[in-house]
Motif scaffolding. Structure first.
Motif, PDB file in Angstrom:
ATOM      1  N   UNK A  13       0.837  -1.210   0.000  1.00  0.00           N
ATOM      2  CA  UNK A  13       0.000   0.000   0.000  1.00  0.00           C
ATOM      3  C   UNK A  13       0.866   1.252   0.000  1.00  0.00           C
ATOM      4  N   UNK A  14       1.927   1.232   0.780  1.00  0.00           N
ATOM      5  CA  UNK A  14       2.855   2.365   0.806  1.00  0.00           C
ATOM      6  C   UNK A  14       3.500   2.552  -0.560  1.00  0.00           C
ATOM      7  N   UNK A  15       3.885   1.450  -1.192  1.00  0.00           N
ATOM      8  CA  UNK A  15       4.468   1.500  -2.529  1.00  0.00           C
ATOM      9  C   UNK A  15       3.492   2.109  -3.532  1.00  0.00           C
ATOM     10  N   UNK A  16       2.252   1.640  -3.514  1.00  0.00           N
ATOM     11  CA  UNK A  16       1.238   2.150  -4.449  1.00  0.00           C
ATOM     12  C   UNK A  16       1.010   3.637  -4.239  1.00  0.00           C
ATOM     13  N   UNK A  17       0.943   4.044  -2.992  1.00  0.00           N
ATOM     14  CA  UNK A  17       0.761   5.461  -2.693  1.00  0.00           C
ATOM     15  C   UNK A  17       1.897   6.293  -3.300  1.00  0.00           C
ATOM     16  N   UNK A  21       1.704   9.003  -6.450  1.00  0.00           N
ATOM     17  CA  UNK A  21       2.192  10.370  -6.294  1.00  0.00           C
ATOM     18  C   UNK A  21       3.210  10.691  -7.385  1.00  0.00           C
ATOM     19  N   UNK A  22       4.074   9.734  -7.670  1.00  0.00           N
ATOM     20  CA  UNK A  22       5.078   9.914  -8.716  1.00  0.00           C
ATOM     21  C   UNK A  22       4.413  10.128 -10.079  1.00  0.00           C
ATOM     22  N   UNK A  23       3.421   9.310 -10.382  1.00  0.00           N
ATOM     23  CA  UNK A  23       2.717   9.437 -11.662  1.00  0.00           C
ATOM     24  C   UNK A  23       2.032  10.799 -11.753  1.00  0.00           C
ATOM     25  N   UNK A  28       3.467   9.187 -16.408  1.00  0.00           N
ATOM     26  CA  UNK A  28       3.678   7.737 -16.488  1.00  0.00           C
ATOM     27  C   UNK A  28       5.046   7.464 -17.105  1.00  0.00           C
ATOM     28  N   UNK A  29       6.019   7.241 -16.285  1.00  0.00           N
ATOM     29  CA  UNK A  29       7.373   6.911 -16.747  1.00  0.00           C
ATOM     30  C   UNK A  29       7.751   5.535 -16.228  1.00  0.00           C
ATOM     31  N   UNK A  30       7.531   4.548 -17.027  1.00  0.00           N
ATOM     32  CA  UNK A  30       7.880   3.184 -16.644  1.00  0.00           C
ATOM     33  C   UNK A  30       6.732   2.414 -16.019  1.00  0.00           C
ATOM     34  N   UNK A  31       5.911   3.071 -15.228  1.00  0.00           N
ATOM     35  CA  UNK A  31       4.765   2.416 -14.592  1.00  0.00           C
ATOM     36  C   UNK A  31       3.517   3.209 -14.972  1.00  0.00           C
ATOM     37  N   UNK A  32       2.516   2.505 -15.456  1.00  0.00           N
ATOM     38  CA  UNK A  32       1.289   3.167 -15.902  1.00  0.00           C
ATOM     39  C   UNK A  32       0.205   3.077 -14.835  1.00  0.00           C
ATOM     40  N   UNK A  33      -0.794   3.933 -14.984  1.00  0.00           N
ATOM     41  CA  UNK A  33      -1.951   3.872 -14.081  1.00  0.00           C
ATOM     42  C   UNK A  33      -2.639   2.518 -14.175  1.00  0.00           C
ATOM     43  N   UNK A  34      -2.635   1.937 -15.364  1.00  0.00           N
ATOM     44  CA  UNK A  34      -3.254   0.621 -15.562  1.00  0.00           C
ATOM     45  C   UNK A  34      -2.527  -0.442 -14.738  1.00  0.00           C
ATOM     46  N   UNK A  39      -2.235  -3.878  -9.857  1.00  0.00           N
ATOM     47  CA  UNK A  39      -1.553  -4.200  -8.614  1.00  0.00           C
ATOM     48  C   UNK A  39      -2.491  -4.021  -7.420  1.00  0.00           C
ATOM     49  N   UNK A  40      -3.243  -2.921  -7.415  1.00  0.00           N
ATOM     50  CA  UNK A  40      -4.196  -2.677  -6.331  1.00  0.00           C
ATOM     51  C   UNK A  40      -5.273  -3.744  -6.300  1.00  0.00           C
TER      52      UNK A  40
END
Length: 78
Positions: A13-17, A21-23, A28-34, A39-40
């Motif tokens: 959860x901390x990672x996703x948060x 925030x980064x996105x 989206x640089x390397x990791x997308x909202x999708x 993951x969530x």
């Protein structure tokens, strides 16, 4: 919930948060909202499955207590 799973869920959860925030800040640089949404979803599934396992463990524990009581009765009757 098993402590290991609980810790992993909290870390995730901390990672996703942080990723969200980064996105938001960098795009989206390397990791997308999708990917974050997937993951969530997996985290949610893990949490539900862990709760189900805990419920089954509790039920099994109760049944084992009854079985042990019956076993002791059988041993005493010998």
């Amino acid at each position: 919930m098993a402590k290991t799973i609980e810790i992993q869920l909290e870390k995730s959860r901390t990672f996703v948060k942080g990723v969200k925030r980064h996105i938001t800040e960098m795009g989206e640089r390397g990791v997308t909202n999708e990917e974050v949404a997937k993951f969530e979803n997996n985290l949610s599934t893990l949490e539900q499955q862990s709760a189900e396992v805990d419920k089954i463990r509790a039920e099994l524990s109760e049944k084992v207590k009854h079985m042990n009581a019956t076993f002791m009765t059988v041993k005493e009757d010998l």
